[in-house]
Design a protein around this motif. Structure first.
Motif, mmCIF file in Angstrom:
data_model
loop_
_atom_site.group_PDB
_atom_site.id
_atom_site.type_symbol
_atom_site.label_atom_id
_atom_site.label_comp_id
_atom_site.label_asym_id
_atom_site.label_seq_id
_atom_site.Cartn_x
_atom_site.Cartn_y
_atom_site.Cartn_z
ATOM 1 N N ARG A 11 0.830 -1.207 0.000
ATOM 2 C CA ARG A 11 0.000 0.000 0.000
ATOM 3 C C ARG A 11 0.866 1.259 0.000
ATOM 4 O O ARG A 11 0.541 2.247 -0.655
ATOM 5 N N LYS A 12 1.968 1.207 0.742
ATOM 6 C CA LYS A 12 2.868 2.354 0.781
ATOM 7 C C LYS A 12 3.477 2.614 -0.595
ATOM 8 O O LYS A 12 3.536 3.760 -1.056
ATOM 9 N N VAL A 13 3.915 1.534 -1.264
ATOM 10 C CA VAL A 13 4.487 1.679 -2.607
ATOM 11 C C VAL A 13 3.433 2.213 -3.571
ATOM 12 O O VAL A 13 3.713 3.069 -4.412
ATOM 13 N N TYR A 14 2.199 1.709 -3.441
ATOM 14 C CA TYR A 14 1.121 2.135 -4.333
ATOM 15 C C TYR A 14 0.804 3.616 -4.133
ATOM 16 O O TYR A 14 0.640 4.368 -5.102
ATOM 17 N N ARG A 15 0.707 4.045 -2.863
ATOM 18 C CA ARG A 15 0.428 5.469 -2.601
ATOM 19 C C ARG A 15 1.563 6.353 -3.111
ATOM 20 O O ARG A 15 1.322 7.430 -3.676
ATOM 21 N N PHE A 74 -8.601 7.270 -16.018
ATOM 22 C CA PHE A 74 -7.461 6.853 -15.191
ATOM 23 C C PHE A 74 -7.888 5.794 -14.176
ATOM 24 O O PHE A 74 -7.160 4.816 -13.939
ATOM 25 N N ALA A 75 -9.070 5.950 -13.564
ATOM 26 C CA ALA A 75 -9.558 4.970 -12.590
ATOM 27 C C ALA A 75 -9.717 3.594 -13.237
ATOM 28 O O ALA A 75 -9.413 2.562 -12.625
ATOM 29 N N VAL A 81 -4.268 -2.795 -11.371
ATOM 30 C CA VAL A 81 -3.102 -2.676 -10.498
ATOM 31 C C VAL A 81 -3.533 -2.688 -9.043
ATOM 32 O O VAL A 81 -2.952 -3.387 -8.199
ATOM 33 N N ARG A 82 -4.566 -1.937 -8.727
ATOM 34 C CA ARG A 82 -5.066 -1.880 -7.349
ATOM 35 C C ARG A 82 -5.580 -3.248 -6.905
ATOM 36 O O ARG A 82 -5.345 -3.678 -5.777
ATOM 37 N N GLN A 83 -6.257 -3.958 -7.810
ATOM 38 C CA GLN A 83 -6.754 -5.293 -7.478
ATOM 39 C C GLN A 83 -5.608 -6.275 -7.238
ATOM 40 O O GLN A 83 -5.697 -7.143 -6.364
ATOM 41 N N GLY A 84 -4.523 -6.132 -8.002
ATOM 42 C CA GLY A 84 -3.388 -7.038 -7.833
ATOM 43 C C GLY A 84 -2.681 -6.872 -6.510
ATOM 44 O O GLY A 84 -2.062 -7.819 -6.014
ATOM 45 N N LEU A 91 -2.901 -15.567 -8.307
ATOM 46 C CA LEU A 91 -1.763 -15.403 -9.209
ATOM 47 C C LEU A 91 -2.176 -14.750 -10.525
ATOM 48 O O LEU A 91 -1.450 -13.904 -11.060
ATOM 49 N N GLU A 92 -3.335 -15.114 -11.057
ATOM 50 C CA GLU A 92 -3.760 -14.554 -12.335
ATOM 51 C C GLU A 92 -4.016 -13.055 -12.218
ATOM 52 O O GLU A 92 -3.697 -12.282 -13.115
ATOM 53 N N VAL A 93 -4.594 -12.637 -11.087
ATOM 54 C CA VAL A 93 -4.837 -11.199 -10.864
ATOM 55 C C VAL A 93 -3.502 -10.464 -10.757
ATOM 56 O O VAL A 93 -3.350 -9.352 -11.283
ATOM 57 N N LEU A 94 -2.516 -11.082 -10.099
ATOM 58 C CA LEU A 94 -1.191 -10.472 -9.998
ATOM 59 C C LEU A 94 -0.538 -10.340 -11.373
ATOM 60 O O LEU A 94 0.117 -9.340 -11.678
ATOM 61 N N ARG A 95 -0.708 -11.374 -12.203
ATOM 62 C CA ARG A 95 -0.149 -11.301 -13.564
ATOM 63 C C ARG A 95 -0.768 -10.133 -14.340
ATOM 64 O O ARG A 95 -0.064 -9.391 -15.029
ATOM 65 N N LYS A 96 -2.080 -10.003 -14.236
ATOM 66 C CA LYS A 96 -2.761 -8.912 -14.940
ATOM 67 C C LYS A 96 -2.289 -7.557 -14.416
ATOM 68 O O LYS A 96 -2.111 -6.608 -15.190
ATOM 69 N N ALA A 97 -2.079 -7.458 -13.089
ATOM 70 C CA ALA A 97 -1.578 -6.208 -12.514
ATOM 71 C C ALA A 97 -0.181 -5.893 -13.030
ATOM 72 O O ALA A 97 0.150 -4.731 -13.317
ATOM 73 N N TYR A 98 0.640 -6.924 -13.163
ATOM 74 C CA TYR A 98 2.018 -6.740 -13.638
ATOM 75 C C TYR A 98 2.034 -6.247 -15.087
ATOM 76 O O TYR A 98 2.737 -5.290 -15.432
#
Length: 512
Positions: A11-15, A74-75, A81-84, A91-98
């Motif tokens: 969360r810190k990195v995202y903010r 933008f949202a 990314v926020r979901q990941g 894992l699939e959600v993380l891949r999509k975020a990446y």
């Protein structure tokens, strides 16, 4: 998934990432507005205070429309990314975020050139045209066109700046997503299959914008400054300016293309060399560069050299390992000492006579060294018996090819042993199908098995045993020749027999 590995950090990195995006967006917008505004706005336009207020109203309304439209887009762009980064993401959600994070620089360009530009320009132009029509504004009509071109300049310059600033901003976020994937799923995310913007278009487009936008900006500013001059030169102004713009665009394109090729060439060579390494070929890159790429290529070649040295050490160690196993096997019976080494030499010679590659010859040698490894499982009372074997005892001897294959299947890494297994299992098969253990015939028998069978038979016939003396090489070769096509492969047997007959005067009979 309820396990929360490092969500506070995520969360810190995202903010921090969102803060950088907002800061970069504002910096890019202010810089481009400042540059374009400085060149275009201070013109000799006579307007009343009321007209300036109306222009300010148009600007505020347009900015509000732009902000709403851009925030909605933008949202939608940032949602994966926020979901990941959520604790429950799979894992699939993380891949999509990446992948989406990698796409953000390109999406920022789209966001600025489409929703940003349209949501600002359309209300501004509509309100301006309406106020001109109603007499609420009094400047020349062509200023509307100039304003539209100025807005495009702002958007183009802003998009270019935001692309590179966003490219830098996403790196900590990408590292965090990779860390989450490794911690949660023991998977390393990689974007190799997601090359979203190759170097060529990135450099060409950036070079074109850098080279042409300032000149276009100058042309618009000059047009505004000179619009009141009623001279022939000014009447043909845009014809002259257009020609200069075309010359400039051609020059910029050629320059950007040459720079791109100069950077693409070493990268392409390094990429090809890395693919060779991935496929097992240790390839060095010719160092013909005189810039920083020279150091990069030198470092890459040093790495390849170290890999080559380690591979050679591993090869020597592995060869020594095979030889040690063969010697240990032969040591059980003093009458067969050196048998596996000789079979390996003969088998390698057959492969060489038949034009096989060095890689194939190495496999032939290793498989031949271990062809009798299954005899480790045969009792000494059977293996070392001097008299005639009973049918039951001979069945035990016939089990050694399959037993040898099972032994090698237990050795790691399995992919190193796999190419050797066919020769170990099938070296007692006969070409006519009367061999063992699988009664294969003809070319059903693996090539390794057919080659080792010839070499094994020749060494067995020419070596002394407790119950008989070894044959003369000429007699053994005659037996091999007569058995071509029945017991042994006709091609391999003929190649070996023809070669060995030329060497007959120098071939000793194998003694005890």
């Amino acid at each position: 998934m309820n396990t929360d590995y490092s969500c506070p950090k995520a969360r810190k990195v995202y903010r921090s990432f969102l803060g950088k995006l907002l800061r970069n967006y504002m910096i890019g917008l202010l810089l481009t507005v400042l540059v374009v505004g400085t060149a275009i706005v201070p013109t000799q336009v006579d307007m009343t205070p009321d007209e300036y207020q109306r222009l300010a109203f148009i600007l505020l309304v347009s900015l509000a429309c732009m902000g709403v439209a851009e925030w909605i887009v933008f949202a939608r762009h940032i949602r994966p990314v926020r979901q990941g980064l959520a604790p429950e993401a799979d894992l699939e959600v993380l891949r999509k975020a990446y992948v989406r994070t990698h796409r953000l620089p390109l999406l920022s360009v789209f966001r600025i050139l489409v929703p940003h530009q349209l949501s600002f320009s359309i209300p501004a132009l509509a309100l301006t045209v309406w106020m001109l029509h109603e007499g609420l504004l009094s400047f020349p009509d062509f200023y509307v066109l100039v304003a539209a071109m100025g807005a495009l300049l702002v958007a183009g310059m802003h998009a270019m700046l935001d692309f590179f600033l966003t490219t830098a901003a996403i790196r900590p976020l990408l590292l965090e997503i990779k860390t989450l994937a490794e911690q949660r799923f023991r998977v390393e995310l990689d974007a190799d299959d997601h090359v979203l913007l190759p170097i060529r278009p990135k450099f060409l487009v950036s070079g074109m914008l850098i080279g042409t936008l300032p000149l276009l900006l100058f042309s618009i500013a000059a047009h505004i400054r000179l619009h009141r001059l009623e001279v022939d030169m000014f009447q043909n102004y845009w014809g002259w300016a257009g020609m200069i713009l075309l010359i400039d665009a051609a020059f910029v394109y050629m320059g950007a293309r040459l720079i791109t090729q100069d950077i693409e060439r070493p990268i392409s060579q390094l990429y090809d060399a890395m693919n060779d390494i991935k496929e097992g070929r240790l390839t060095k890159v010719q160092n013909v560069y005189s810039d920083e790429f020279s150091k990069l290529v030198t470092g890459f070649n040093m790495m390849v050299g170290a890999l080559q040295m380690r591979e050679e050490e591993s090869r020597v160690m592995l060869d020594s390992y095979f030889v040690t196993l063969a010697v240990a096997l032969d040591a059980r019976d003093p009458y067969t000492a050196g048998h596996s080494l000789r079979v390996a030499e003969y088998s390698e010679q057959i492969g060489r006579l038949c034009g096989m590659s060095p890689e194939e010859l190495a496999i032939i040698r290793k498989s031949a060294l271990l062809h009798d490894i299954g005899k480790i499982g045969i009792r000494d009372t059977v293996l070392l018996k001097e008299g005639r074997l009973t049918e039951e005892e001979f069945d035990q001897i016939k089990a050694h090819p399959a037993l040898g294959e099972n032994i090698l299947l237990q050795i790691e890494p399995k992919e190193v042993m796999a190419p050797l297994l066919p020769g170990v299992r099938s070296h007692h098969e006969r070409y006519d199908g009367k061999g063992y253990p699988d009664r294969l015939a003809g070319e059903e028998i693996p090539v390794l098995g057919r080659i080792i069978a010839v070499a094994d038979a020749y060494d067995a016939m020419t070596s002394d045993r407790p119950y008989r003396r070894g044959m003369a090489p000429s007699i053994a070769l005659s037996i091999l020749d007569e058995g071509r096509g029945s017991q042994w492969d006709p091609v391999f047997a003929k190649a070996f027999v023809d070669h060995m007959r030329k060497q007959l005067p120098s071939i000793p009979k194998r003694g005890a």
